[in-house]
Scaffold this motif. Structure first.
Motif, PDB file in Angstrom:
ATOM      1  N   GLU A   1       6.262  -4.645  -7.921  1.00  0.00           N
ATOM      2  CA  GLU A   1       5.920  -6.038  -8.160  1.00  0.00           C
ATOM      3  C   GLU A   1       6.299  -6.906  -6.960  1.00  0.00           C
ATOM      4  OE1 GLU A   1       6.583  -6.298 -13.013  1.00  0.00           O
ATOM      5  OE2 GLU A   1       8.098  -7.128 -11.677  1.00  0.00           O
ATOM      6  N   CYS A   2       5.354  -7.666  -6.453  1.00  0.00           N
ATOM      7  CA  CYS A   2       5.589  -8.706  -5.450  1.00  0.00           C
ATOM      8  C   CYS A   2       6.408  -8.167  -4.279  1.00  0.00           C
ATOM      9  CB  CYS A   2       6.257  -9.918  -6.111  1.00  0.00           C
ATOM     10  SG  CYS A   2       6.089 -11.455  -5.176  1.00  0.00           S
ATOM     11  N   GLY A   3       7.669  -8.530  -4.144  1.00  0.00           N
ATOM     12  CA  GLY A   3       8.468  -8.039  -3.041  1.00  0.00           C
ATOM     13  C   GLY A   3       8.567  -6.533  -3.009  1.00  0.00           C
ATOM     14  N   GLY A   4       8.553  -5.902  -4.168  1.00  0.00           N
ATOM     15  CA  GLY A   4       8.541  -4.447  -4.212  1.00  0.00           C
ATOM     16  C   GLY A   4       7.287  -3.882  -3.588  1.00  0.00           C
ATOM     17  N   MET A   5       6.160  -4.550  -3.797  1.00  0.00           N
ATOM     18  CA  MET A   5       4.907  -4.146  -3.174  1.00  0.00           C
ATOM     19  C   MET A   5       4.982  -4.321  -1.660  1.00  0.00           C
ATOM     20  SD  MET A   5       1.056  -5.717  -3.791  1.00  0.00           S
ATOM     21  CE  MET A   5       1.502  -7.372  -3.261  1.00  0.00           C
ATOM     22  N   LEU A   6       5.507  -5.450  -1.203  1.00  0.00           N
ATOM     23  CA  LEU A   6       5.588  -5.689   0.240  1.00  0.00           C
ATOM     24  C   LEU A   6       6.437  -4.629   0.930  1.00  0.00           C
ATOM     25  CD1 LEU A   6       6.008  -9.580   0.505  1.00  0.00           C
ATOM     26  CD2 LEU A   6       3.945  -8.227   0.084  1.00  0.00           C
ATOM     27  N   ALA A   7       7.528  -4.225   0.266  1.00  0.00           N
ATOM     28  CA  ALA A   7       8.409  -3.227   0.868  1.00  0.00           C
ATOM     29  C   ALA A   7       7.707  -1.887   1.051  1.00  0.00           C
ATOM     30  CB  ALA A   7       9.662  -3.053   0.013  1.00  0.00           C
ATOM     31  N   LEU A   8       6.701  -1.612   0.236  1.00  0.00           N
ATOM     32  CA  LEU A   8       5.953  -0.358   0.353  1.00  0.00           C
ATOM     33  C   LEU A   8       4.908  -0.416   1.469  1.00  0.00           C
ATOM     34  CD1 LEU A   8       5.321   0.627  -3.380  1.00  0.00           C
ATOM     35  CD2 LEU A   8       7.014   1.590  -1.810  1.00  0.00           C
TER      36      LEU A   8
ATOM     37  N   GLY B   1      -0.992  -1.445   3.783  1.00  0.00           N
ATOM     38  CA  GLY B   1      -1.080  -2.897   3.778  1.00  0.00           C
ATOM     39  C   GLY B   1      -0.025  -3.528   4.650  1.00  0.00           C
ATOM     40  N   THR B   2      -0.293  -4.754   5.085  1.00  0.00           N
ATOM     41  CA  THR B   2       0.661  -5.520   5.891  1.00  0.00           C
ATOM     42  C   THR B   2       0.871  -6.884   5.251  1.00  0.00           C
ATOM     43  OG1 THR B   2      -1.106  -6.394   7.306  1.00  0.00           O
ATOM     44  CG2 THR B   2      -0.012  -4.370   8.025  1.00  0.00           C
TER      45      THR B   2
ATOM     46  N   ASP C   1      -2.406  -7.993   2.960  1.00  0.00           N
ATOM     47  CA  ASP C   1      -3.723  -7.436   3.260  1.00  0.00           C
ATOM     48  C   ASP C   1      -3.639  -5.926   3.091  1.00  0.00           C
ATOM     49  OD1 ASP C   1      -4.909  -9.917   3.946  1.00  0.00           O
ATOM     50  OD2 ASP C   1      -3.918  -9.839   5.903  1.00  0.00           O
ATOM     51  N   CYS C   2      -4.339  -5.404   2.084  1.00  0.00           N
ATOM     52  CA  CYS C   2      -4.170  -4.015   1.695  1.00  0.00           C
ATOM     53  C   CYS C   2      -5.538  -3.356   1.504  1.00  0.00           C
ATOM     54  CB  CYS C   2      -3.363  -3.928   0.402  1.00  0.00           C
ATOM     55  SG  CYS C   2      -2.930  -2.262  -0.114  1.00  0.00           S
TER      56      CYS C   2
ATOM     57  N   ALA D   1      -4.646  -9.307  -7.181  1.00  0.00           N
ATOM     58  CA  ALA D   1      -5.159  -7.945  -7.197  1.00  0.00           C
ATOM     59  C   ALA D   1      -4.075  -6.986  -7.668  1.00  0.00           C
ATOM     60  CB  ALA D   1      -5.637  -7.544  -5.808  1.00  0.00           C
ATOM     61  N   VAL D   2      -4.499  -5.935  -8.370  1.00  0.00           N
ATOM     62  CA  VAL D   2      -3.629  -4.808  -8.687  1.00  0.00           C
ATOM     63  C   VAL D   2      -4.167  -3.613  -7.910  1.00  0.00           C
ATOM     64  CG1 VAL D   2      -2.651  -3.331 -10.467  1.00  0.00           C
ATOM     65  CG2 VAL D   2      -3.215  -5.725 -11.004  1.00  0.00           C
ATOM     66  N   TYR D   3      -3.333  -3.081  -7.021  1.00  0.00           N
ATOM     67  CA  TYR D   3      -3.760  -1.975  -6.145  1.00  0.00           C
ATOM     68  C   TYR D   3      -3.271  -0.637  -6.686  1.00  0.00           C
ATOM     69  CZ  TYR D   3      -4.415  -5.801  -2.800  1.00  0.00           C
ATOM     70  OH  TYR D   3      -4.800  -6.971  -2.183  1.00  0.00           O
ATOM     71  N   ARG D   4      -4.053   0.407  -6.379  1.00  0.00           N
ATOM     72  CA  ARG D   4      -3.613   1.759  -6.704  1.00  0.00           C
ATOM     73  C   ARG D   4      -3.801   2.649  -5.488  1.00  0.00           C
ATOM     74  NH1 ARG D   4      -6.538   4.416 -11.540  1.00  0.00           N
ATOM     75  NH2 ARG D   4      -8.206   4.687 -10.006  1.00  0.00           N
TER      76      ARG D   4
END
Length: 469
Positions: free
Chosen positions: A344-351, A371-372, A405-406, A428-431
């Protein structure tokens, strides 16, 4: 998640909802100061926060010594709100509820909650740049929704005793005056509870957090509000009836042990701290064993069947996160094994591959998602959101100052509360393989089966419109 039966008797407890005309008036400081002041008197205090918020509750938990839960008529549901308050009234001397934004902002508003529950409003007003207009503002707030019960008004950031006197004499209803708090400082860095993007600095990040709370409580003790005896406080006693056991929404199954026997790893530290206590309760109610770990402390991924990466501030700790190459290898092995990740959010950015701050400096991250991230000085997303999966609606919110941007597949999209999905709107929900990621912060109890699916209990089904309520 709580369930209460209507056979249980109503419970009475002193209760106040701390609100303001707008954000930034000081209601978090006042709520935390009240919690600390009552705690120092030997009273048991339970604090709640209206609306979606992760940061203010850390201060209230420190001040009260107890977990802080969120209240919201839409995201949480009124049955759960009533059950939480009924349970708290059975163990507390005082219940404090901090409002969200302004008293009449949002839908439902903090005023609506106060009216439905019969909890009196303590209005906190930043009076630093006003005199007689203070009375006009309070009069308008008082009359805007006349059915709302009132406790009184507290003036904040007041310069002098003469200033306080001008404010007090401007009130049409003198009995509403509960005192004035002095101006603590100028600018963000001088505030008693400091801020940054996304809100207050969390209490656990400041070594002197308790000293700050005690200073606020000391100021409060010098006001008429802080000098009231317990008998005077009891005039704000509220009866909290038991709520009937909540029924699942249309299309949603009753909670089941979908995660029984499964271990869910949860990142938890200053970089990943946006965690609702109710979400942890929900995971455990589904049978999950929770394994907490700290990426910032250099810890690896504990043995687990699924991983939840909550939001937080990875942008403030990108160097330490990237340096944890052992965890990066663990994450890659976890995903290669087909084990679920919900980020979620910051967790996504860290990935993502890298993050660029508002000054243009880029730092690498874990490179799990293609993504960046780009930090911004302007708010990029705010508001209640929902998404449809597993046959019903998962509720939550979005709040971020970044863009991601992913190129991963977009398998779903959130929409505003009670609204259908609009092209180009929502989050967006990405997989990517077994990873699902979004800016969307989910309120797990709103649709536990969907959360279980995101954590690998069953295939995730993004299945068209459901009933929006």
């Amino acid at each position: 998640m709580l369930t209460e039966t209507s056979a249980q008797a109503a419970r009475r407890c002193v209760a106040v909802l701390v609100a303001a005309p707008a954000s930034g008036q000081g209601k978090t400081t006042v709520t935390a100061a009240l919690a600390r002041w009552h705690s120092r008197q030997g009273r048991t205090v339970r604090v709640f926060k209206c609306g979606p918020d992760f940061l203010d509750p850390y201060w209230h938990q420190l001040a009260s010594g107890a977990p802080v839960h969120n209240l919201d008529g839409w995201m949480v549901g009124m049955d759960e709100v009533r059950a939480r308050l009924h349970a708290a009234a059975g163990e507390a001397d005082v219940i404090l509820i901090e409002g969200v934004m302004g008293l009449f902002d949002g839908s439902p508003t903090a005023a609506d909650l106060a009216q439905q529950l019969g909890v009196p409003v303590l209005l906190v007003v930043d009076a630093g740049a006003m005199a007689g207009s203070f009375g006009a503002l309070v009069l308008g707030m008082r009359q805007y929704q006349p059915e709302v019960p009132w406790a009184g008004v507290l003036a904040n950031r007041v310069a002098t005793g003469m200033h306080a006197q001008m404010l007090q004499t401007s009130l049409r209803e003198p009995d509403l005056w509960l005192g004035a708090l002095a101006r603590i400082g100028q600018g963000r860095d001088a505030q008693l509870l400091p801020e940054r993007h996304l809100g207050l600095v969390a209490a656990h990040e400041l070594p002197d957090a308790m000293a700050r709370l005690n200073a606020a409580a000391d100021q409060l003790a010098d006001t008429p509000l802080g000098q009231m005896d317990w008998a005077a406080w009891q005039r704000w006693s509220v009866e909290f009836p038991a709520a009937a056991a909540a029924q699942p929404p249309t299309g949603q199954q009753a909670l089941q042990p979908w995660l029984q026997g499964r271990t869910v790893a949860v990142a938890s530290d200053a970089a990943f701290s946006f965690i609702y206590p109710a979400n942890l309760d929900c995971l455990q109610a589904m049978g999950a064993n929770l394994a907490f770990f700290s990426p910032l402390a250099g810890e690896g991924l504990p043995p687990c069947d699924a991983l939840w990466l909550p939001g937080g501030y990875p942008e403030l700790h990108a160097g330490k996160l990237a340096a944890n190459t052992g965890l990066q290898a663990d994450l890659r092995a976890h995903v290669a094994a087909g084990k679920a990740v919900w980020a979620e959010c910051g967790g996504m950015l860290a990935l993502g591959r890298q993050i660029t701050d508002a000054q243009g400096q880029s730092r690498p991250l874990w490179d799990i998602l293609p993504g960046t991230a780009q930090m911004q000085t302007r708010l990029a997303g705010l508001g209640m959101q929902q998404c449809v999966l597993q046959g019903s609606v998962l509720r939550g919110h979005t709040f971020h100052y970044s863009r991601f941007d992913c190129s991963a597949a977009e398998v779903g999209r959130t929409s505003r509360a009670r609204q259908p999905v609009e092209p180009g709107k929502g989050e967006a929900v990405y997989r990517q393989g077994s990873v699902h990621a979004s800016y969307f912060h989910a309120w797990f109890p709103s649709h536990p089966r969907a959360v279980a699916a995101l954590l690998g209990a069953e295939p995730v089904c993004w299945d068209g419109p459901a009933e929006l309520s």
